[in-house]
Design an enzyme around this catalytic site. Structure first.
Site, mmCIF file in Angstrom:
data_model
loop_
_atom_site.group_PDB
_atom_site.id
_atom_site.type_symbol
_atom_site.label_atom_id
_atom_site.label_comp_id
_atom_site.label_asym_id
_atom_site.label_seq_id
_atom_site.Cartn_x
_atom_site.Cartn_y
_atom_site.Cartn_z
ATOM 1 N N GLU A 69 47.311 19.611 25.988
ATOM 2 C CA GLU A 69 47.266 18.598 26.243
ATOM 3 C C GLU A 69 48.600 18.947 25.898
ATOM 4 O O GLU A 69 49.598 17.103 27.085
ATOM 5 C CB GLU A 69 46.238 17.663 24.999
ATOM 6 C CG GLU A 69 46.807 16.565 24.827
ATOM 7 C CD GLU A 69 45.724 15.752 24.274
ATOM 8 O OE1 GLU A 69 45.271 16.315 22.781
ATOM 9 O OE2 GLU A 69 45.311 14.138 24.218
ATOM 10 N N ASP A 100 42.944 11.077 33.873
ATOM 11 C CA ASP A 100 43.807 12.451 33.161
ATOM 12 C C ASP A 100 42.917 12.861 34.975
ATOM 13 O O ASP A 100 43.404 13.679 35.877
ATOM 14 C CB ASP A 100 42.880 12.920 32.235
ATOM 15 C CG ASP A 100 43.162 12.559 30.679
ATOM 16 O OD1 ASP A 100 43.647 11.170 30.748
ATOM 17 O OD2 ASP A 100 43.533 13.109 30.232
ATOM 18 N N TRP A 125 45.541 4.442 34.817
ATOM 19 C CA TRP A 125 44.007 4.714 34.502
ATOM 20 C C TRP A 125 43.242 3.865 35.171
ATOM 21 O O TRP A 125 42.781 4.445 35.989
ATOM 22 C CB TRP A 125 44.165 4.431 32.776
ATOM 23 C CG TRP A 125 44.410 5.336 31.430
ATOM 24 C CD1 TRP A 125 43.833 6.339 30.701
ATOM 25 C CD2 TRP A 125 45.421 6.209 31.248
ATOM 26 N NE1 TRP A 125 43.834 7.330 30.212
ATOM 27 C CE2 TRP A 125 45.606 6.945 30.431
ATOM 28 C CE3 TRP A 125 47.223 5.840 31.993
ATOM 29 C CZ2 TRP A 125 46.439 7.477 29.383
ATOM 30 C CZ3 TRP A 125 48.169 6.596 31.314
ATOM 31 C CH2 TRP A 125 47.737 7.044 30.067
ATOM 32 N N ASP A 140 38.653 14.396 29.635
ATOM 33 C CA ASP A 140 39.647 15.014 29.116
ATOM 34 C C ASP A 140 39.754 16.437 28.357
ATOM 35 O O ASP A 140 41.134 16.905 28.959
ATOM 36 C CB ASP A 140 39.957 13.713 28.212
ATOM 37 C CG ASP A 140 39.509 13.747 26.979
ATOM 38 O OD1 ASP A 140 37.985 14.355 27.229
ATOM 39 O OD2 ASP A 140 40.111 13.249 25.573
ATOM 40 N N HIS A 195 43.008 20.962 28.624
ATOM 41 C CA HIS A 195 43.295 19.389 28.664
ATOM 42 C C HIS A 195 43.977 18.884 30.541
ATOM 43 O O HIS A 195 44.992 19.750 30.795
ATOM 44 C CB HIS A 195 44.097 18.520 27.944
ATOM 45 C CG HIS A 195 43.825 17.016 27.422
ATOM 46 N ND1 HIS A 195 43.199 17.168 25.917
ATOM 47 C CD2 HIS A 195 44.216 16.327 27.768
ATOM 48 C CE1 HIS A 195 42.899 16.203 26.148
ATOM 49 N NE2 HIS A 195 43.643 15.430 27.060
ATOM 50 N N ARG A 245 37.081 18.656 21.234
ATOM 51 C CA ARG A 245 37.087 17.641 20.210
ATOM 52 C C ARG A 245 36.143 16.258 19.834
ATOM 53 O O ARG A 245 34.919 16.184 21.215
ATOM 54 C CB ARG A 245 38.597 17.531 20.300
ATOM 55 C CG ARG A 245 38.707 16.179 20.881
ATOM 56 C CD ARG A 245 40.162 16.045 20.163
ATOM 57 N NE ARG A 245 41.043 14.674 21.435
ATOM 58 C CZ ARG A 245 42.022 15.046 22.285
ATOM 59 N NH1 ARG A 245 43.067 15.756 21.988
ATOM 60 N NH2 ARG A 245 42.569 13.847 22.901
ATOM 61 N N ASP A 246 36.183 15.309 19.766
ATOM 62 C CA ASP A 246 35.186 14.141 19.263
ATOM 63 C C ASP A 246 35.447 12.520 21.108
ATOM 64 O O ASP A 246 35.124 12.096 19.892
ATOM 65 C CB ASP A 246 35.338 14.068 18.258
ATOM 66 C CG ASP A 246 37.080 13.467 17.316
ATOM 67 O OD1 ASP A 246 37.669 13.276 18.766
ATOM 68 O OD2 ASP A 246 36.353 12.828 16.273
ATOM 69 N N GLU A 247 35.774 13.674 21.964
ATOM 70 C CA GLU A 247 35.803 12.740 23.290
ATOM 71 C C GLU A 247 35.282 13.667 24.489
ATOM 72 O O GLU A 247 34.125 12.748 24.562
ATOM 73 C CB GLU A 247 37.373 12.587 23.633
ATOM 74 C CG GLU A 247 38.567 12.141 22.272
ATOM 75 C CD GLU A 247 39.845 12.072 23.196
ATOM 76 O OE1 GLU A 247 39.069 10.908 23.760
ATOM 77 O OE2 GLU A 247 40.482 11.454 22.292
HETATM 78 C C1 BGC Z 1 42.213 11.943 25.608
HETATM 79 C C2 BGC Z 1 43.023 11.565 26.497
HETATM 80 C C3 BGC Z 1 43.077 10.102 27.661
HETATM 81 C C4 BGC Z 1 44.756 8.990 26.527
HETATM 82 C C5 BGC Z 1 44.292 8.407 26.734
HETATM 83 C C6 BGC Z 1 42.592 10.596 24.386
HETATM 84 O O1 BGC Z 1 42.505 10.497 23.254
HETATM 85 O O2 BGC Z 1 42.637 12.848 25.243
HETATM 86 O O3 BGC Z 1 43.506 12.184 27.146
HETATM 87 O O4 BGC Z 1 44.109 10.374 28.952
HETATM 88 O O5 BGC Z 1 43.551 9.589 25.008
HETATM 89 O O6 BGC Z 1 45.515 8.082 26.109
#
Ligand code: BGC
Length: 899
Positions: A762, A500, A552, A487, A783, A491-493
Site C-alpha cells: 500500500e 484503486d 475515485w 483495495d 494493495h 484488514r477491515d476493508e
Molecule cells: C483504502 C484505499 C482507498 C483509500 C481512500 C484506504 O483505506 O485502503 O486503498 O483508496 O482508503 O483514500
C-alpha cells in the site's frame, strides 16, 4: 480466385475452422447465462492460408440437430466483413432457461470458406424475478455477541434442509439458487459445486446475483435431500471500519428452486419454502469475513444432506415471497474458486506454537491436516509478515480478527478448511494441537482463491527484480479479485475502492481474462451512483456516507474507456454512458467557474509530503478540475465511438472549457502557480491534455526539474503514479522512466522488493529492514494500486499495445534500455496470441514478433535495421538511423538492428 457472394456458390472447404468461440464478455458454453441479446466472437486459426477474414456466417438454433441449415433462432447470412468479435445477436431476445446452440464459419482473405466450427452451446438462467416461485427462507437468527476474540458476530450460520420424493426418473435437473449471505449446497450428500462464497458481492439493495447448477447426476428416483448452509458473508456481516451492514435488520436467507424434467416429459419443482427445516446448532459456530470462522466438530451432523438423517428437532423456517424491489439476475461473471495450492516452505515451532511460512503473500484459506486430541481447540492465526523478532505482525489487520478456531471431537488428524471467510497472509500460526507430534510442512497448505479467470498475458525480462515486480503485480491481482476488485484482502476493508480499481484495471486486463469481471463490477458502479450523479468511494457502496472524491468516482469514465481500448467491444461503453454523463454533471455541480471544489483523498499516500498528510501536497482543487476535464473528455470520446454526434460536441466543448479554466487558474507559462508545485500537478496537466500547446514544453521542463529535485525519484501517490510512465513516455523521456523504475531506494518499486515484498504494498515504505513496519496501521502488504506500472512494462518495455480498439491493429514498439538485455511479453488478444520478445547481444538487437490472424501490426524496430525477413507480409513504412517502421501481416517474424 473465385469470389463467392452467395451461400449457394460452390465453396471449396480447404481451410481450418474458427476456434475459441465465446459469447458476450468471453463466456465459453456458459450455463445460467445472463445476456438475452449476446454477442458472438471467434478466432481464426493460426494456420497456413489464413491471414484475415473477408466474411462470416453465424447460425443459432434451439437444437444442435437444426444446425447449420435450419437455424430457427438466427441466421446472420453471409456478411462481408472482417469483424470476428462482438457480433451482435440479431434474433428475438432469448428467454429464461432457453438452450441455444451456435456455430460459425468464415471466409479467408482469398474468399475461401472454412468448415463450420464445432457447435457451441449456452443456457440462460432465470432472467426475471417472476421466474421465481421459491421463497426466501431462513431462521430468525438473532444478533448475537459471541464472547471471546471474535466479538463482532451478528448471525449464527444456519443449516437448512428438505427431503422430497420423486415418482419418476429424472432426465434433467437445474438448481437455481442464491442467498442474502453466502451459501454452500449439497444434494444427497454430494457437493453441488466448488464455488467459494457464492453468490458474491453486488449492491444488495438493488441486485442479487443468482447461480444455475446442472444437478442432473445428483438426483435419484425416489427419496432425495437437499441441504444448504448459509452464513452472513458480505450481506449480513460487518464491512468497513465503521461496521457498516447491508442489512441491520434482515437475517441471512437462501432462495432455491430445483427444476426437474422427468424422463416421461413431466416437470416438477422443489422450492425453498416454509416446509423446509433449519438449525443453527451445526458445527460452523461463527463465520465472518473479517473475523474468521469457528468450527466445533462435536456439533457435526453426519449425513444431514442425505435421506439418512432425522431432523425432527430442527425448527421450521420462515419464508418470504420474492418481491420486485431487489432484482435477481444471473451472475454475470465467474465465481471465486480455489485456483492454486501453495505448500508450506518452512515451519518453526516454539513452546507449542508453530509458524508455517508459505513464502508468498496470498489470499484464500489454509487447508489444515493437523493432529489433535479430543477437546483441544486449535487456534489458527494469520499474518502477512513477521516482525523482525519473529513475532506475528497483525496490527495491519486493524479490527479484523482474522482468526479461526477448530474444536476437536476425537483424537487424530483433522482435515479442515474454513468455508465462509478468507484471509490475506503469508504465515499461519497454529496453537492448541497435539504437541506430542512435531509440526511438519504438510500440516498447512495455502488455497489461493480468486474469481475464476484465466491468466492471459506473460512478461519476463533479463532483470530479476523486474521479474519479481511482475510476479508481485500478478499476486496483487490474484489477491484482490475476490468477486469484486478490492483495495486489500486482509484488514477491515476489502472493499471496492474506486480509485484503486481505475489505476490497476489496465494492468489487470493484460495479465488476466478479466473483461467479465470488470463489466460486472461496472454494472455495480452504475447501480451505486447517487441521484445527483456522484459515484461513491467504494462499490458496492457499503459505507453509506454519500461521499465522493475526484480520481475515485472517475473510475466510471476511465475503466469503460480502458476496457474498450483493450477489447474493442462497444457494449461496455453503451452500458456505462449514462453513468459517465451523470458523473460529469456531478463534477460540474461542485465547481465555480469550472474550478472544482471537490475534495478528499487527492494524491493518496504520496511519499514524503511536506504537509505530512496521507493526501499529499497536490492541490485538491487542481486534482478535481483535472479529473473533471478528463472525465468530460472520455465521455466525449465514448459519445464519438457510439456515434452520438451531439453528445460528442457537448462533452468535447466542455472538456476544452474546463481545460482552459484549469490552465488559467493553476498555470502560467506552463509553470504551476499559487498552489504547491508537485510532480503530480504536472503529470495531470500533461497526461490529460489540459495545457495549450505552446506551454506544454515548459510544463514538461518543470516536471523534469521536480523529478531531478527528488534525485530522479517519484513523489507520486495513487493518482500520479500511473501517469508518470505515460507522460515520460509520451515526452520521449524513456531513459528517465527506466531510471525511476529501476531505482532501488525509497520511494520506488524495487525498494519494497529489496525489503522482501512478494506482492505490491500500500505504501512505498510499508516495511523496511532497517526501520521495520511503517507505524501507520493502515499498512496493507497486498494493495494492487502501484501495480499500475504493469501497463507500461507490457506496452513499452516489451512493446505490445493496441493501436486500434481490441488490438485489431497492434503496435509492437519495444523500447530497450539499460540495464535490460532482454524482455518478452505475450497476450491473448480477442484475435489470438500476440507476442514480442527482444534481446540484445553483441550490439545487435533482435526482435521476434507473432501477429495473430485477422490483425495487422505496426512494428517499430529501434536502431538501424540490418535485416528483416524478405517477405510479402512485411512492408517497410519508414527507416531512419534511430528506428524503422513496418506494417506487418499475421505471422511470426524476426527483425534485427544495430543499436
Ligand atoms: C483504502 C484505499 C482507498 C483509500 C481512500 C484506504 O483505506 O485502503 O486503498 O483508496 O482508503 O483514500
Amino acid at each position: 480466385m473465385i469470389l463467392c457472394t452467395s451461400v449457394s456458390c460452390k465453396e471449396q472447404v480447404t481451410i481450418a475452422e474458427a476456434q475459441k468461440l465465446t459469447i458476450s464478455e468471453g463466456f465459453e458454453n456458459p450455463l445460467g447465462f445472463y445476456d438475452e441479446t449476446p454477442s458472438f466472437s471467434w478466432q481464426l486459426p493460426v494456420s497456413e492460408g489464413v491471414s484475415s477474414q473477408s466474411a462470416y456466417q453465424i447460425v443459432v438454433a434451439s437444437s444442435p440437430d437444426l444446425l447449420p441449415d435450419h437455424a430457427d433462432l438466427w441466421d446472420s447470412k453471409k456478411q462481408q466483413t472482417a469483424q470476428s468479435t462482438w457480433v451482435e445477436y440479431g434474433g428475438a431476445a432469448l428467454q429464461s432457461r432457453q438452450n441455444v446452440y451456435w456455430q460459425v464459419k468464415y471466409w479467408n482473405q482469398d474468399h475461401e470458406s472454412s468448415k463450420w466450427s464445432e457447435i457451441n452451446q449456452f443456457e440462460l438462467g432465470l432472467l426475471n424475478n417472476s421466474d421465481w416461485n421459491a421463497k426466501w427462507i431462513g431462521l430468525d437468527t438473532k444478533k448475537e455477541k459471541v464472547i471471546g476474540s471474535q466479538d463482532n458476530i451478528l448471525h449464527r450460520p444456519q443449516y437448512l434442509r428438505k427431503g422430497f420424493e420423486l415418482s419418476n426418473d429424472v432426465a434433467s435437473a437445474r438448481l437455481y439458487i442464491t442467498a442474502k449471505g453466502v451459501f454452500d449446497v449439497a444434494i444427497n450428500g454430494e457437493d453441488v459445486s466448488d464455488d467459494v462464497m457464492p453468490p458474491g458481492y453486488t449492491p444488495y439493495k438493488v441486485r442479487i446475483e443468482t447461480l444455475t447448477y446442472d444437478v442432473t447426476d445428483l438426483i435419484e428416483s425416489g427419496q432425495n435431500t437437499i441441504g444448504i448452509e448459509v452464513a452472513a458473508g458480505w450481506h449480513s456481516g460487518r464491512l468497513g471500519w465503521m461496521k457498516a451492514y447491508w442489512s441491520d435488520t434482515e437475517t441471512p436467507k437462501v432462495l432455491a428452486q430445483l427444476e426437474l424434467i422427468m424422463k416421461d416429459g413431466s416437470k416438477a419443482m422443489i422450492l425453498s419454502d416454509e416446509t423446509w427445516k433449519g438449525t443453527t446448532n451445526g458445527p460452523i459456530r461463527v463465520s465472518e469475513i473479517y473475523d474468521g470462522e469457528t468450527y466445533d466438530a462435536n456439533l457435526e451432523m453426519p449425513n444431514w444432506t442425505t435421506n439418512n438423517f432425522d431432523d425432527r428437532s430442527w425448527e421450521a423456517v420462515n419464508a418470504f415471497p420474492v418481491t420486485e424491489d431487489i432484482r435477481l439476475e444471473p451472475k454475470r461473471h465467474t465465481t471465486v474458486k480455489t485456483k492454486i495450492e501453495l505448500g508450506t516452505q518452512d515451519v518453526v515451532e516454539k513452546e507449542g506454537t508453530a509458524i508455517f511460512d508459505l513464502q508468498q503473500n496470498m489470499v484464500g484459506v489454509p487447508l489444515l491436516k493437523v493432529p489433535m486430541k479430543k477437546g483441544q481447540t486449535l487456534k489458527i492465526r494469520f499474518a502477512e509478515k513477521l516482525s523482525p523478532d519473529g513475532t506475528f505482525y497483525t496490527e495491519n489487520y486493524r479490527s479484523a480478527q482474522s482468526t479461526n478456531y477448530y474444536i476437536a471431537s476425537e483424537d487424530g488428524v483433522i482435515e479442515w478448511m474454513p468455508k465462509f471467510t478468507f484471509h490475506g497472509f503469508q504465515y499461519v500460526e497454529l496453537s492448541g494441537y497435539d504437541t506430542s507430534k512435531t509440526p511438519s510442512k504438510d500440516w498447512v497448505t495455502g488455497l489461493v482463491q480468486y474469481s475464476d479467470f484465466e491468466e492471459n498475458g506473460t512478461f519476463t525480462s533479463s532483470h530479476e527484480k523486474l521479474n519479481q515486480l511482475q510476479s508481485n503485480i500478478v499476486w496483487g491481482l490474484r489477491g484482490n479479485f475476490f468477486d469484486i476488485p478490492t483495495d486489500c484482502p486482509q484488514r477491515d476493508e476489502r472493499m471496492g475502492w474506486t480509485a484503486d480499481a481505475q489505476v490497476f484495471a489496465p494492468a489487470s486486463m493484460f495479465n488476466a481474462d478479466v473483461y467479465k469481471f470488470w463489466a460486472s463490477w461496472m454494472q455495480s458502479v452504475g447501480e451505486s451512483q447517487y441521484d445527483n450523479g456522484g459515484v461513491p468511494w467504494v462499490v458496492p457502496d457499503v459505507l453509506f456516507n454519500n461521499k465522493v472524491s475526484a480520481g475515485w468516482g472517475d473510475a466510471c469514465t476511465i475503466i469503460p474507456w480502458k476496457i474498450y481500448l483493450r477489447t474493442g467491444d462497444k457494449k461496455i461503453l453503451e452500458e456505462n454512458f449514462e453513468t459517465m454523463t451523470g458523473w460529469v454533471k456531478y463534477h460540474e455541480s461542485v465547481t465555480k467557474n469550472y474550478i472544482s471544489k471537490m475534495g478528499f483523498f487527492a494524491d493518496w499516500l504520496q511519499p514524503l509530503p511536506e504537509n505530512g498528510d496521507n493526501k499529499g501536497d497536490t492541490s485538491k482543487s487542481l486534482i478535481g478540475t483535472a479529473f473533471f476535464a478528463h472525465s468530460a473528455n472520455l465521455t466525449a470520446k465514448t459519445a464519438k465511438a457510439l456515434g452520438k454526434a451531439e453528445a460528442f460536441e457537448k462533452y468535447n466543448a466542455l472538456y476544452k472549457t474546463v481545460a482552459n479554466a484549469f490552465e488559467n487558474k493553476f498555470f502560467e507559462n506552463g509553470k504551476v502557480k499559487d498552489v504547491a508545485e508537485t510532480q503530480t500537478s504536472y503529470l495531470l496537466a500533461l497526461a490529460f491534455g489540459l495545457l495549450s500547446e505552446e506551454h506544454e514544453a515548459n510544463a514538461k521542463r518543470h516536471l523534469l526539474e521536480k523529478i531531478a529535485e527528488a534525485d530522479n525519484h517519484l513523489r507520486t501517490g495513487f493518482l500520479g503514479t500511473p501517469l508518470l510512465s505515460e507522460v515520460l513516455d509520451a515526452t520521449g523521456e524513456i531513459e528517465l522512466m527506466y531510471k525511476i523504475l529501476f531505482n532501488e531506494t525509497y520511494p520506488s518499486w524495487f525498494y519494497s522488493i529489496n525489503q522482501g515484498a512478494t506482492t505490491i504494498w500500500e505504501r512505498w515504505n510499508s516495511y523496511s529492514k532497517d526501520e521495520g513496519f511503517n507505524p501507520m496501521k493502515m499498512n496493507s502488504l497486498n494493495h494492487y494500486a502501484y501495480g499500475a506500472i504493469g501497463e507500461w512494462m507490457y506496452e513499452r518495455i516489451a512493446g505490445i499495445a493496441p493501436l486500434e480498439p481490441g488490438y485489431k491493429a497492434i503496435r509492437i514498439a519495444p523500447v530497450p534500455k539499460e540495464p535490460l538485455t532482454s524482455a518478452a511479453a505475450s497476450l491473448n488478444t480477442p484475435y489470438g496470441k500476440v507476442s514480442s520478445s527482444w534481446e540484445i547481444k553483441d550490439g545487435i538487437f533482435s526482435l521476434n514478433v507473432v501477429v495473430p490472424p485477422n490483425t495487422t501490426a505496426k512494428v517499430v524496430v529501434p536502431g538501424s535495421v540490418e535485416t528483416f525477413e524478405e517477405n510479402d507480409a512485411i512492408e517497410k513504412i519508414s527507416a531512419e538511423t534511430e528506428k524503422a517502421e513496418f506494417l506487418v501481416q499475421p505471422g511470426n517474424y524476426i527483425f534485427k538492428s544495430k543499436l
